[in-house]
Design a protein around this motif. Structure first.
Motif, PDB file in Angstrom:
ATOM      1  N   LYS A   1       0.855  -1.402  -0.084  1.00 43.75           N
ATOM      2  CA  LYS A   1      -0.002   0.054  -0.067  1.00 43.75           C
ATOM      3  C   LYS A   1       0.953   1.027   0.116  1.00 43.75           C
ATOM      4  O   LYS A   1       0.416   2.161  -0.513  1.00 43.75           O
ATOM      5  CB  LYS A   1      -1.053   0.113   1.153  1.00 43.75           C
ATOM      6  CG  LYS A   1      -1.958   1.107   1.150  1.00 43.75           C
ATOM      7  CD  LYS A   1      -2.857   1.026   2.461  1.00 43.75           C
ATOM      8  CE  LYS A   1      -3.824   2.403   2.401  1.00 43.75           C
ATOM      9  NZ  LYS A   1      -4.735   2.318   3.353  1.00 43.75           N
ATOM     10  N   SER A   2       1.903   1.463   0.829  1.00 43.10           N
ATOM     11  CA  SER A   2       2.718   2.447   0.944  1.00 43.10           C
ATOM     12  C   SER A   2       3.212   2.836  -0.460  1.00 43.10           C
ATOM     13  O   SER A   2       3.435   3.962  -0.792  1.00 43.10           O
ATOM     14  CB  SER A   2       3.683   2.448   1.971  1.00 43.10           C
ATOM     15  OG  SER A   2       4.600   1.248   1.684  1.00 43.10           O
ATOM     16  N   ARG A   3       3.766   1.965  -1.171  1.00 42.74           N
ATOM     17  CA  ARG A   3       4.311   2.062  -2.685  1.00 42.74           C
ATOM     18  C   ARG A   3       3.505   2.547  -3.632  1.00 42.74           C
ATOM     19  O   ARG A   3       3.607   3.472  -4.416  1.00 42.74           O
ATOM     20  CB  ARG A   3       5.077   1.082  -2.945  1.00 42.74           C
ATOM     21  CG  ARG A   3       6.312   0.495  -2.121  1.00 42.74           C
ATOM     22  CD  ARG A   3       7.083  -0.602  -2.740  1.00 42.74           C
ATOM     23  NE  ARG A   3       8.328  -0.777  -1.857  1.00 42.74           N
ATOM     24  CZ  ARG A   3       9.001  -1.745  -2.035  1.00 42.74           C
ATOM     25  NH1 ARG A   3       8.789  -2.886  -3.203  1.00 42.74           N
ATOM     26  NH2 ARG A   3       9.956  -2.281  -1.188  1.00 42.74           N
ATOM     27  N   ARG A   4       2.193   1.999  -3.507  1.00 43.17           N
ATOM     28  CA  ARG A   4       1.027   2.579  -4.111  1.00 43.17           C
ATOM     29  C   ARG A   4       0.629   3.804  -4.066  1.00 43.17           C
ATOM     30  O   ARG A   4       0.226   4.639  -4.864  1.00 43.17           O
ATOM     31  CB  ARG A   4      -0.206   1.167  -4.144  1.00 43.17           C
ATOM     32  CG  ARG A   4       0.179  -0.094  -4.681  1.00 43.17           C
ATOM     33  CD  ARG A   4      -1.001  -0.902  -4.407  1.00 43.17           C
ATOM     34  NE  ARG A   4      -2.000  -0.692  -5.112  1.00 43.17           N
ATOM     35  CZ  ARG A   4      -1.978  -1.250  -6.458  1.00 43.17           C
ATOM     36  NH1 ARG A   4      -1.026  -1.787  -7.011  1.00 43.17           N
ATOM     37  NH2 ARG A   4      -3.250  -1.142  -7.154  1.00 43.17           N
ATOM     38  N   LEU A   5       0.735   4.328  -2.702  1.00 42.17           N
ATOM     39  CA  LEU A   5       0.422   5.667  -2.378  1.00 42.17           C
ATOM     40  C   LEU A   5       1.475   6.839  -2.950  1.00 42.17           C
ATOM     41  O   LEU A   5       1.114   7.737  -3.143  1.00 42.17           O
ATOM     42  CB  LEU A   5      -0.041   5.916  -0.857  1.00 42.17           C
ATOM     43  CG  LEU A   5      -1.022   5.518  -0.227  1.00 42.17           C
ATOM     44  CD1 LEU A   5      -1.107   5.469   1.038  1.00 42.17           C
ATOM     45  CD2 LEU A   5      -2.402   5.986  -0.733  1.00 42.17           C
ATOM     46  N   LEU A   6       2.679   6.213  -2.843  1.00 42.34           N
ATOM     47  CA  LEU A   6       3.719   6.989  -3.365  1.00 42.34           C
ATOM     48  C   LEU A   6       3.577   7.234  -4.823  1.00 42.34           C
ATOM     49  O   LEU A   6       3.824   8.132  -5.397  1.00 42.34           O
ATOM     50  CB  LEU A   6       5.151   6.442  -2.994  1.00 42.34           C
ATOM     51  CG  LEU A   6       5.675   6.472  -1.533  1.00 42.34           C
ATOM     52  CD1 LEU A   6       6.805   5.573  -1.479  1.00 42.34           C
ATOM     53  CD2 LEU A   6       5.851   7.962  -1.133  1.00 42.34           C
ATOM     54  N   ARG A   7       3.420   6.000  -5.526  1.00 45.09           N
ATOM     55  CA  ARG A   7       2.816   6.207  -7.097  1.00 45.09           C
ATOM     56  C   ARG A   7       2.041   7.056  -7.369  1.00 45.09           C
ATOM     57  O   ARG A   7       2.006   7.806  -8.220  1.00 45.09           O
ATOM     58  CB  ARG A   7       2.606   4.871  -7.571  1.00 45.09           C
ATOM     59  CG  ARG A   7       2.361   4.650  -9.203  1.00 45.09           C
ATOM     60  CD  ARG A   7       3.836   5.154  -9.942  1.00 45.09           C
ATOM     61  NE  ARG A   7       3.542   5.300 -11.194  1.00 45.09           N
ATOM     62  CZ  ARG A   7       3.304   6.387 -11.962  1.00 45.09           C
ATOM     63  NH1 ARG A   7       3.569   7.538 -10.985  1.00 45.09           N
ATOM     64  NH2 ARG A   7       2.978   6.496 -13.162  1.00 45.09           N
ATOM     65  N   LEU A   8       0.890   6.990  -6.567  1.00 47.94           N
ATOM     66  CA  LEU A   8      -0.028   8.079  -6.871  1.00 47.94           C
ATOM     67  C   LEU A   8       0.414   9.371  -6.542  1.00 47.94           C
ATOM     68  O   LEU A   8      -0.136  10.357  -7.423  1.00 47.94           O
ATOM     69  CB  LEU A   8      -1.399   7.581  -5.847  1.00 47.94           C
ATOM     70  CG  LEU A   8      -2.662   8.483  -6.020  1.00 47.94           C
ATOM     71  CD1 LEU A   8      -3.237   8.354  -7.514  1.00 47.94           C
ATOM     72  CD2 LEU A   8      -3.653   8.143  -5.030  1.00 47.94           C
ATOM     73  N   THR A   9       0.826   9.657  -5.581  1.00 40.92           N
ATOM     74  CA  THR A   9       1.508  10.919  -5.149  1.00 40.92           C
ATOM     75  C   THR A   9       2.073  11.539  -6.192  1.00 40.92           C
ATOM     76  O   THR A   9       2.239  12.754  -6.806  1.00 40.92           O
ATOM     77  CB  THR A   9       2.109  10.689  -3.889  1.00 40.92           C
ATOM     78  OG1 THR A   9       1.265  10.438  -2.858  1.00 40.92           O
ATOM     79  CG2 THR A   9       2.577  12.403  -3.658  1.00 40.92           C
TER      80      THR A   9
END
Length: 262
Positions: free
Chosen positions: A90-98
């Protein structure tokens, strides 16, 4: 029965809702809430709004199934925005979205997430949406979120546990039922757009009956009118009388409490 934008009947309330939505996006206001009773045209307004967003070259995602878990919501958002992320963390997916949101911001492209039937969202998903609006620059939000739902959405957002989200809602708009005069104009407009050469297919008494039974709710008006046209065609009638509307209302169990007074 489909929310076809070409049949939109523009009341002052509809125009105000569209103006509020477009203003919120143009000025990066973050959260916008659209509420209205069942059948009052929220989805049609959202379709018009989505057309406008596409004309503005905005990146959009539309959540039509609100019964999602927080992790499923993030997956849905990434997929609808066409943001690729091979990681399942999840943290990496949020970083990608950001990173993607910052890229769109640098390009001057608005990013809008629309959630329909938002009254069915869980508190956990609403909190996840609030956290997504933390993605911002010092001057504006990177992601604009529109929550659209029935009046129960207001009650949901009023819960003490959601006070942080509630404080972030900067704009609200509503849809409502038609007046008797608006019901008449609505029926006549739809007949005209559909190609009718006559405006008096429904008698004045039939239109009054439709308004009384429907309470001015557009979706119910549509059902009553469509079935009345079918009945009239089958019976070779050129004008629809109130008696036909009463028969249909009973068949569909619409506003039985009103029939005695019609």
């Amino acid at each position: 029965m489909s929310p076809d934008p070409s049949f939109l009947y523009t009341t002052n309330q509809v125009l105000e809702a569209l103006a509020t939505l477009s203003y919120g996006v143009n000025h990066r206001k973050g959260f916008i809430v659209l509420t209205g009773d069942v059948g009052t045209g929220k989805t049609t307004i959202l379709n018009i709004f989505m057309q406008w967003l596409r004309a503005q070259n905005a990146a959009t995602a539309f959540v039509y199934n609100p019964r999602l878990r927080p992790e499923e919501l993030l997956d849905f958002i990434l997929a609808d925005f066409h943001v690729r992320c091979p990681s399942t963390i999840k943290s990496r997916r949020l970083l990608r979205l950001t990173d993607w949101l910052l890229e769109k911001h640098r390009e001057g492209q608005p990013v809008v997430l629309v959630v329909d039937e938002a009254q069915q969202l869980s508190a956990d998903v609403l909190e996840e949406l609030r956290l997504l609006t933390n993605l911002e620059t010092p001057t504006e939000k990177l992601l604009q979120i529109v929550l659209s739902g029935q009046p129960e959405l207001d009650a949901l957002l009023a819960q003490p546990s959601l006070r942080q989200l509630r404080q972030r809602i900067t704009l609200r708009c509503r849809t409502g039922a038609f007046s008797a005069e608006q019901t008449k104009e609505y029926i006549e407009q739809r007949l005209h757009i559909a190609g009718a050469e006559r405006r008096d297919i429904f008698s004045a008494e039939a239109i009054a009956c439709i308004h009384e039974i429907s309470g001015g709710i557009a979706r119910v008006i549509n059902v009553l009118c469509e079935q009345a046209l079918i009945h009239a065609f089958c019976e070779n009638k050129t004008t629809i009388a109130p008696e036909t509307i009463e028969v249909i209302a009973r068949e569909y169990h619409y506003a039985a409490q009103n029939l005695a007074s019609v």
